[in-house]
Design an enzyme around this catalytic site. Structure first.
Site, PDB file in Angstrom:
ATOM      1  N   LYS A 202       0.604  -1.219   0.113  1.00  0.00           N
ATOM      2  CA  LYS A 202      -0.059  -0.146   0.019  1.00  0.00           C
ATOM      3  C   LYS A 202       0.976   1.312   0.054  1.00  0.00           C
ATOM      4  CE  LYS A 202      -1.989   2.870   2.553  1.00  0.00           C
ATOM      5  NZ  LYS A 202      -1.887   4.267   2.297  1.00  0.00           N
ATOM      6  N   GLY A 254       6.510   4.600   8.377  1.00  0.00           N
ATOM      7  CA  GLY A 254       5.855   5.759   8.525  1.00  0.00           C
ATOM      8  C   GLY A 254       5.933   6.556   9.945  1.00  0.00           C
ATOM      9  N   SER A 255       4.918   6.872  10.425  1.00  0.00           N
ATOM     10  CA  SER A 255       4.816   7.832  11.679  1.00  0.00           C
ATOM     11  C   SER A 255       4.920   6.819  13.026  1.00  0.00           C
ATOM     12  CB  SER A 255       3.917   8.550  11.788  1.00  0.00           C
ATOM     13  OG  SER A 255       2.458   7.897  11.691  1.00  0.00           O
ATOM     14  N   THR A 256       5.241   7.132  14.048  1.00  0.00           N
ATOM     15  CA  THR A 256       5.301   6.531  15.288  1.00  0.00           C
ATOM     16  C   THR A 256       3.964   6.062  15.849  1.00  0.00           C
ATOM     17  OG1 THR A 256       7.709   7.146  15.941  1.00  0.00           O
ATOM     18  CG2 THR A 256       6.399   6.311  17.575  1.00  0.00           C
ATOM     19  N   GLU A 257       3.128   7.090  15.438  1.00  0.00           N
ATOM     20  CA  GLU A 257       1.463   7.175  15.859  1.00  0.00           C
ATOM     21  C   GLU A 257       1.112   5.771  15.504  1.00  0.00           C
ATOM     22  OE1 GLU A 257      -0.437  10.577  15.229  1.00  0.00           O
ATOM     23  OE2 GLU A 257      -2.227   9.739  15.895  1.00  0.00           O
ATOM     24  N   GLY A 259       2.678   3.328  13.826  1.00  0.00           N
ATOM     25  CA  GLY A 259       3.215   2.269  14.144  1.00  0.00           C
ATOM     26  C   GLY A 259       2.765   1.583  15.282  1.00  0.00           C
ATOM     27  N   GLU A 276       9.578   0.634  10.852  1.00  0.00           N
ATOM     28  CA  GLU A 276      10.543   1.588  10.700  1.00  0.00           C
ATOM     29  C   GLU A 276       9.859   2.823  10.901  1.00  0.00           C
ATOM     30  OE1 GLU A 276      12.543   4.199   9.608  1.00  0.00           O
ATOM     31  OE2 GLU A 276      12.450   3.596   7.540  1.00  0.00           O
ATOM     32  N   CYS A 310      13.251  10.258   7.772  1.00  0.00           N
ATOM     33  CA  CYS A 310      13.062   9.705   9.143  1.00  0.00           C
ATOM     34  C   CYS A 310      14.438   9.912   9.655  1.00  0.00           C
ATOM     35  CB  CYS A 310      12.558   8.293   8.940  1.00  0.00           C
ATOM     36  SG  CYS A 310      13.537   7.176   7.852  1.00  0.00           S
ATOM     37  N   GLU A 407       9.348  15.292  15.882  1.00  0.00           N
ATOM     38  CA  GLU A 407       9.740  15.278  14.553  1.00  0.00           C
ATOM     39  C   GLU A 407       9.080  15.973  13.675  1.00  0.00           C
ATOM     40  OE1 GLU A 407       8.566  11.352  12.121  1.00  0.00           O
ATOM     41  OE2 GLU A 407      10.774  11.358  11.671  1.00  0.00           O
TER      42      GLU A 407
HETATM   43  P1  NDP Z   1       1.504   8.010   8.379  1.00  0.00           P
HETATM   44  O1  NDP Z   1       2.112   7.124   9.451  1.00  0.00           O
HETATM   45  O2  NDP Z   1       0.094   8.373   8.377  1.00  0.00           O
HETATM   46  O3  NDP Z   1       1.560   7.154   7.044  1.00  0.00           O
HETATM   47  C1  NDP Z   1       2.579   6.176   6.536  1.00  0.00           C
HETATM   48  C2  NDP Z   1       1.816   5.191   5.754  1.00  0.00           C
HETATM   49  O4  NDP Z   1       0.738   4.407   6.453  1.00  0.00           O
HETATM   50  C3  NDP Z   1       0.759   5.665   4.532  1.00  0.00           C
HETATM   51  O5  NDP Z   1       0.716   4.879   3.525  1.00  0.00           O
HETATM   52  C4  NDP Z   1      -0.644   5.846   5.149  1.00  0.00           C
HETATM   53  O6  NDP Z   1      -1.716   5.902   4.455  1.00  0.00           O
HETATM   54  C5  NDP Z   1      -0.427   4.739   6.234  1.00  0.00           C
HETATM   55  N1  NDP Z   1      -1.380   4.632   7.174  1.00  0.00           N
HETATM   56  C6  NDP Z   1      -2.037   5.608   7.845  1.00  0.00           C
HETATM   57  N2  NDP Z   1      -2.907   5.211   8.943  1.00  0.00           N
HETATM   58  C7  NDP Z   1      -2.753   3.707   8.818  1.00  0.00           C
HETATM   59  C8  NDP Z   1      -3.252   2.786   9.826  1.00  0.00           C
HETATM   60  N3  NDP Z   1      -4.228   3.115  10.651  1.00  0.00           N
HETATM   61  N4  NDP Z   1      -3.079   1.511   9.456  1.00  0.00           N
HETATM   62  C9  NDP Z   1      -2.015   1.442   8.538  1.00  0.00           C
HETATM   63  N5  NDP Z   1      -1.475   1.995   7.617  1.00  0.00           N
HETATM   64  C10 NDP Z   1      -1.856   3.560   7.855  1.00  0.00           C
HETATM   65  O7  NDP Z   1       2.432   9.373   8.274  1.00  0.00           O
HETATM   66  P2  NDP Z   1       1.737  10.731   7.822  1.00  0.00           P
HETATM   67  O8  NDP Z   1       1.607  10.827   6.249  1.00  0.00           O
HETATM   68  O9  NDP Z   1       0.369  10.930   8.410  1.00  0.00           O
HETATM   69  O10 NDP Z   1       2.722  11.744   8.406  1.00  0.00           O
HETATM   70  C11 NDP Z   1       2.587  12.263   9.626  1.00  0.00           C
HETATM   71  C12 NDP Z   1       4.018  12.289  10.381  1.00  0.00           C
HETATM   72  O11 NDP Z   1       4.552  10.852  10.399  1.00  0.00           O
HETATM   73  C13 NDP Z   1       5.085  13.195   9.427  1.00  0.00           C
HETATM   74  O12 NDP Z   1       4.821  14.477   9.616  1.00  0.00           O
HETATM   75  C14 NDP Z   1       6.339  12.625   9.808  1.00  0.00           C
HETATM   76  O13 NDP Z   1       6.595  13.212  11.256  1.00  0.00           O
HETATM   77  C15 NDP Z   1       6.085  11.216  10.059  1.00  0.00           C
HETATM   78  N6  NDP Z   1       6.461  10.278   8.976  1.00  0.00           N
HETATM   79  C16 NDP Z   1       7.599   9.589   9.198  1.00  0.00           C
HETATM   80  C17 NDP Z   1       8.076   8.747   8.170  1.00  0.00           C
HETATM   81  C18 NDP Z   1       9.135   7.900   8.386  1.00  0.00           C
HETATM   82  O14 NDP Z   1       9.832   7.470   7.242  1.00  0.00           O
HETATM   83  N7  NDP Z   1       9.502   7.702   9.564  1.00  0.00           N
HETATM   84  C19 NDP Z   1       7.283   8.782   6.905  1.00  0.00           C
HETATM   85  C20 NDP Z   1       6.034   9.455   6.847  1.00  0.00           C
HETATM   86  C21 NDP Z   1       5.708  10.374   8.020  1.00  0.00           C
HETATM   87  P3  NDP Z   1      -2.093   7.388   3.714  1.00  0.00           P
HETATM   88  O15 NDP Z   1      -0.805   8.061   3.156  1.00  0.00           O
HETATM   89  O16 NDP Z   1      -2.941   7.166   2.861  1.00  0.00           O
HETATM   90  O17 NDP Z   1      -2.411   8.327   5.014  1.00  0.00           O
END
Ligand code: NDP
Length: 500
Positions: A202, A254-257, A259, A276, A310, A407
């Site tokens: 995804k 993606g985000s820690t939240e 995760g 990650e 990240c 972050e």
């Molecule tokens: P997210 O963690 O929401 O997005 C990462 C991925 O997870 C996207 O594909 C997202 O889909 C998907 N996703 C969102 N919610 C869920 C869920 N409940 N279950 C499974 N998958 C989900 O990051 P954001 O794009 O909201 O960014 C927010 C913050 O996160 C940034 O400001 C940054 O601080 C941090 N971040 C960190 C990253 C890293 O590499 N460590 C990468 C991206 C963000 P969708 O895009 O459709 O929402």
């Protein structure tokens, strides 16, 4: 030569007038190579199919806010179909295919990425906002390198993990972010496929286009249908995938939240998980560091990819005696950064990936000003349309400020100072994250001493943001667990039977 051949100078030498303006002329990369479709379906079972949800959403260019295409939004039913296709492919072909055969497909994909790298790079910059020189020189070569590297392991798994029987796990559900859309797809797909798993991927909501182009490449590479499936959509699609009971392994970046949400969702299910997540890396400059080189490393550490990284070096720790000198040089260097059109080959800092991310950056920067830190931004004219944020430095930062703890994921650097190596370590480790760190010093012994004490998955010395497919990458604490890259990156996709 006779004297007769020497022509006397008839015109007096003209003084060369300096150009009135030293700025670069525009050098935009052409977008002709990219053939966008109006509407993209889901890549399931080897074909692009209409979503059962019946829904599509627009994907835009963040530098112009123009819509590039409509993309399918996968609902729970679509995810069911994709997982079933992946399971069929796993049971009927991929699991039992000899590694040397699987490798051929991966090599094909790698070669296609290399051959079509310009097309992919332009599309990546159009959909994500990153400067073309980064998509072209970093994202694309590394994405191809990951497929090449893991193709090499596909028929050597018994040698990679001696004295055990390495077996694939099954169907992997992989969710990736928007900061390195194609590269993250390569990081996830290549080891999973090399190890014999099938995948449902995804991509992020804002950056689906290079993943869908990769779907076309996978189709042309004749990968057996269902080995890779790509479901586009937003968070709900991601949640439907990570919580699906037909999945054996989840990999998330993606985000820690989010995760943490996934970890809670999977607790007790037996589904294997690697995360990650975010970071707040310290880039530490000692008095004896080569200062000009360190300035370049600091700039690369935080302004590469607009700071949407990240492992970005978002906290600069400077030894007190060189603070003023380093700050002056940094400010001078910031004046030379070119912010603007991601497709211009001279651009250093492109567009912020989305309006939502821009709002987040602005809010955190405002909090820095409100909490008493001192802000510096170079003079730069930002385009009227699109999402932009000027490169930003903060001094007078205390460790309790939000800009030093959270972050930001944008082009914003918080600068703190230290007096002793022990204080540098204490400050660097004073974070819930632990993904990366940088050390700038000429003393090898100090690099080793520091690297041992820093709680970070990757520690760079006299460089920053260096990546290689052979090198494991991953975090401690709230930066997640599990490693990607190298042999370590294969392990999460294998059952190592007989391991003591
Ligand atoms: P997210 O963690 O929401 O997005 C990462 C991925 O997870 C996207 O594909 C997202 O889909 C998907 N996703 C969102 N919610 C869920 C869920 N409940 N279950 C499974 N998958 C989900 O990051 P954001 O794009 O909201 O960014 C927010 C913050 O996160 C940034 O400001 C940054 O601080 C941090 N971040 C960190 C990253 C890293 O590499 N460590 C990468 C991206 C963000 P969708 O895009 O459709 O929402």
């Amino acid at each position: 030569m006779s004297d007769a051949t020497i022509e006397p100078t008839t015109r007096p030498a003209q003084p060369v007038a300096p150009p009135a303006d030293w700025t670069y002329a525009p050098a935009p990369e052409s977008t002709d190579i990219v053939r966008l479709e109006d509407r993209y379906g889901l890549f399931i079972g080897g074909d692009f199919v209409e979503p059962k949800s019946g829904k599509h959403f627009p994907t835009i260019n963040p530098a112009t806010e123009d819509t590039l295409a409509e993309v399918a939004e996968a609902g729970a039913e679509d995810v069911d179909v994709a997982v079933a296709a992946a399971r069929d492919a796993y049971d009927s072909t991929w699991r039992d295919m000899p590694g040397s055969e699987r490798a051929k497909y991966l090599f094909r994909i790698a070669r296609q990425l290399a051959e079509r790298s310009r097309e992919f790079a332009v599309l990546e910059s159009m959909n994500g906002g990153k400067p073309i020189k980064e998509s072209r020189d970093v994202d694309l070569p590394l994405a191809a390198a990951h497929f090449f590297y893991y193709a090499g392991w596909a028929d050597k798994l018994e040698y990679a993990f001696p004295h055990v029987v390495p077996k694939p796990i099954g169907v992997a559900g992989q969710v990736i972010p928007w900061n390195f859309p194609l590269l993250m797809a390569a990081w996830k797909l290549a080891p999973a496929l090399a190890a014999g798993n099938t995948v449902v991927l995804k991509p992020a909501e804002t950056t689906p286009l290079t993943a869908l182009l990769l779907g076309q490449v996978i189709q042309e590479a004749d990968l057996p249908p269902g080995v890779v499936n790509i479901v586009t959509g937003a968070g709900a699609t991601g949640a439907a995938l990570t919580g699906h009971d037909g999945i054996d392994k989840v990999a998330f970046t993606g985000s820690t939240e989010v995760g943490k949400t996934i970890q809670r969702q999977l607790a007790g299910s037996g589904t294997r998980l690697t995360l990650e997540l975010g970071g707040k890396a310290a880039n530490i400059v000692f008095e004896d560091a080569p200062i000009d080189q360190a300035v370049e490393g600091v700039v690369n550490g935080i302004f590469f990819n607009q700071g949407h990284v990240c492992c970005a070096g978002s906290r600069l720790l400077v030894e007190e005696p060189v603070f003023e000198e380093l700050l002056d040089k940094l400010k001078e260097r910031l004046q030379t950064l070119r912010v603007g059109d991601p497709l211009d080959k001279n651009t250093d800092v492109g567009a912020i990936n989305s309006k939502q991310q821009l709002t987040k950056i602005r809010e955190l920067v405002d909090s820095g000003v409100d909490e008493g830190a001192e802000i510096y931004q170079p003079d730069c004219v930002l385009p009227d349309r699109g999402f932009w944020f000027a490169p930003t430095l903060f001094t007078n930062v205390s460790q309790s400020h939000r800009i030093a703890r959270e972050e930001i994921f944008g082009p914003v650097l918080s600068i703190l100072t230290f007096r002793t190596p022990e204080e540098a370590v204490e400050k660097a480790n004073n974070t819930p994250y632990g993904l990366s760190a940088g050390i700038w010093t000429e003393k090898g012994s100090r690099i080793l001493w520091m690297a041992e004490k820093l709680r970070a998955g990757v520690v760079w010395a006299n460089t920053f943001n260096r990546f290689d497919p052979t090198s494991p990458f991953g975090g401690y604490k709230e930066s997640g667990f599990g490693r990607e890259g190298g042999l370590h990156g294969l392990e999460p996709y294998l059952q190592l039977e007989g391991r003591p």
